[in-house]
Design a protein around this motif. Structure first.
Motif, short mmCIF file in Angstrom:
data_model
loop_
_atom_site.label_atom_id
_atom_site.label_comp_id
_atom_site.label_asym_id
_atom_site.label_seq_id
_atom_site.Cartn_x
_atom_site.Cartn_y
_atom_site.Cartn_z
N ALA A 81 0.86 -1.10 -0.06
CA ALA A 81 0.02 -0.05 -0.08
C ALA A 81 1.02 1.23 -0.07
CB ALA A 81 -0.76 -0.05 1.31
N TRP A 82 1.94 1.28 0.74
CA TRP A 82 2.82 2.37 0.76
C TRP A 82 4.20 2.20 -0.32
CZ3 TRP A 82 1.18 6.86 3.22
CH2 TRP A 82 -0.02 6.56 3.90
N ASN A 83 3.89 1.41 -1.09
CA ASN A 83 4.66 1.28 -2.37
C ASN A 83 6.17 1.35 -1.96
OD1 ASN A 83 5.08 1.16 -5.35
ND2 ASN A 83 5.40 3.33 -5.38
N ILE A 84 6.58 0.58 -0.90
CA ILE A 84 8.09 0.34 -0.63
C ILE A 84 8.44 -0.87 -1.42
CG2 ILE A 84 7.95 1.78 1.40
CD1 ILE A 84 8.26 -1.03 2.92
N PRO A 85 9.74 -0.97 -1.66
CA PRO A 85 10.02 -2.45 -2.03
C PRO A 85 10.08 -3.51 -0.86
CG PRO A 85 11.79 -0.57 -2.60
CD PRO A 85 10.71 -0.03 -1.80
N VAL A 86 9.61 -4.48 -1.42
CA VAL A 86 9.39 -5.72 -0.43
C VAL A 86 10.16 -6.87 -1.13
CG1 VAL A 86 7.58 -7.12 0.35
CG2 VAL A 86 7.34 -4.65 0.45
N ALA A 87 11.00 -7.52 -0.56
CA ALA A 87 11.51 -8.91 -0.74
C ALA A 87 11.07 -9.99 0.01
CB ALA A 87 13.01 -8.94 -0.85
N CYS A 88 10.59 -11.11 -0.16
CA CYS A 88 10.19 -12.25 0.51
C CYS A 88 11.06 -13.43 0.26
CB CYS A 88 8.70 -12.48 0.10
SG CYS A 88 7.28 -11.18 0.50
N ASN A 89 12.13 -13.15 -0.65
CA ASN A 89 12.94 -14.44 -0.62
C ASN A 89 14.18 -13.96 -0.89
OD1 ASN A 89 12.92 -13.90 -3.45
ND2 ASN A 89 11.28 -15.21 -3.91
N ARG A 90 15.18 -14.85 -1.00
CA ARG A 90 16.85 -14.10 -1.12
C ARG A 90 16.87 -13.76 -2.60
NH1 ARG A 90 21.52 -17.60 1.44
NH2 ARG A 90 23.22 -16.36 0.71
N ALA A 91 16.36 -14.51 -3.59
CA ALA A 91 16.92 -13.92 -4.82
C ALA A 91 15.98 -12.40 -5.04
CB ALA A 91 15.82 -14.69 -6.06
N THR A 92 14.88 -12.10 -4.55
CA THR A 92 14.36 -10.82 -4.71
C THR A 92 15.38 -9.73 -3.84
OG1 THR A 92 12.31 -11.64 -5.05
CG2 THR A 92 12.41 -9.49 -4.42
N ALA A 93 15.57 -10.12 -2.74
CA ALA A 93 16.51 -9.55 -1.77
C ALA A 93 17.67 -9.15 -2.42
CB ALA A 93 16.83 -10.14 -0.39
N ASP A 94 18.46 -10.13 -3.14
CA ASP A 94 19.60 -9.88 -3.67
C ASP A 94 19.43 -8.80 -4.80
OD1 ASP A 94 21.12 -11.81 -2.33
OD2 ASP A 94 20.75 -13.34 -3.84
N PHE A 95 18.37 -9.20 -5.66
CA PHE A 95 18.01 -7.84 -6.68
C PHE A 95 18.11 -6.59 -6.10
CE2 PHE A 95 17.63 -11.38 -9.50
CZ PHE A 95 17.65 -11.07 -10.85
N LEU A 96 17.34 -6.58 -4.77
CA LEU A 96 17.10 -5.17 -4.33
C LEU A 96 18.33 -4.50 -3.92
CD1 LEU A 96 14.07 -5.57 -1.92
CD2 LEU A 96 14.23 -4.00 -3.75
N VAL A 97 19.13 -5.18 -3.03
CA VAL A 97 20.31 -4.59 -2.62
C VAL A 97 21.37 -4.22 -3.59
CG1 VAL A 97 19.93 -5.55 -0.38
CG2 VAL A 97 21.38 -6.96 -1.74
N SER A 98 21.54 -5.06 -4.64
CA SER A 98 22.25 -4.84 -6.09
C SER A 98 21.74 -3.73 -7.08
CB SER A 98 22.45 -6.03 -6.61
OG SER A 98 21.26 -6.59 -7.42
N SER A 99 20.43 -3.04 -6.65
CA SER A 99 20.11 -2.15 -7.38
C SER A 99 20.95 -0.84 -7.34
CB SER A 99 18.71 -2.02 -7.18
OG SER A 99 18.24 -0.74 -7.68
N PRO A 100 21.11 -0.06 -8.33
CA PRO A 100 21.78 1.35 -8.06
C PRO A 100 21.04 2.22 -7.52
CG PRO A 100 21.23 0.81 -10.64
CD PRO A 100 20.92 -0.32 -9.49
N LEU A 101 19.63 1.90 -7.39
CA LEU A 101 18.75 2.78 -6.63
C LEU A 101 18.89 2.82 -5.07
CD1 LEU A 101 15.61 2.42 -8.77
CD2 LEU A 101 17.05 4.25 -9.02
#
Length: 164
Positions: free
Chosen positions: A106-126
């Protein structure tokens, strides 16, 4: 709403996923060290011990910690939610889990529920730059009251979680 270079990252994990979260966090310690970490109690204690990084802790997830994290998200205090949850286990805290995930969406924040998605999030230049987050306009959609929009009248457990 603009998020700054240093992000507030919430770390949450079900008991059976805590080991996975700690392994992921150790692998990404250098990245996480540049941000402020928040966590539910048991997860936060493990992260502090294993990574030797400061963590702002809330209550345990089942004792209100999930709702505390959700509140921080709705107040703009959390920029990213990393929640390693066990999709194969049916737990008494499932309504709290769904409420937390819904608030993140609802508040439009990045949400990772598994390791693969978390890896993509923390490797993003954003992750390490300012980001203009778009906040959905629920009033324009006729959904002024989020608790009524998210939960049906027949599901009292969910509605109670957002009013606490």
């Amino acid at each position: 709403m603009d998020t700054i270079d240093k992000k507030n990252i919430a770390l949450v994990a079900h008991d059976y996923k805590k080991k996975d979260l700690i392994e992921w966090a150790l692998f990404n310690k250098g990245v996480l060290a540049g941000h402020s970490l928040f966590a539910t109690e048991a997860t936060g204690n493990l992260v502090e011990k294993e990574l030797n990084l400061p963590v702002t802790k809330v209550k345990s997830g089942s004792m209100g910690g999930n709702q505390q994290i959700a509140t921080k998200i709705s107040e703009g205090e959390i920029d990213i939610l990393i929640f390693f949850w066990d999709p194969l286990a049916q737990l008494p805290s499932d309504p709290e889990v769904m409420a937390l995930l819904r608030i993140g969406m609802a508040w439009n924040i990045p949400v990772a529920c598994n390791r693969a998605t978390a890896d993509f999030l923390v490797s993003s230049p954003l992750l390490n730059s300012s980001y203009q987050k778009q906040q959905p306009d629920y009033k324009a959609q006729g959904k002024e009251n989020l608790s009524e929009s998210f939960f049906s009248d027949t599901d009292e457990n969910y509605g109670l979680l957002l009013t606490i």
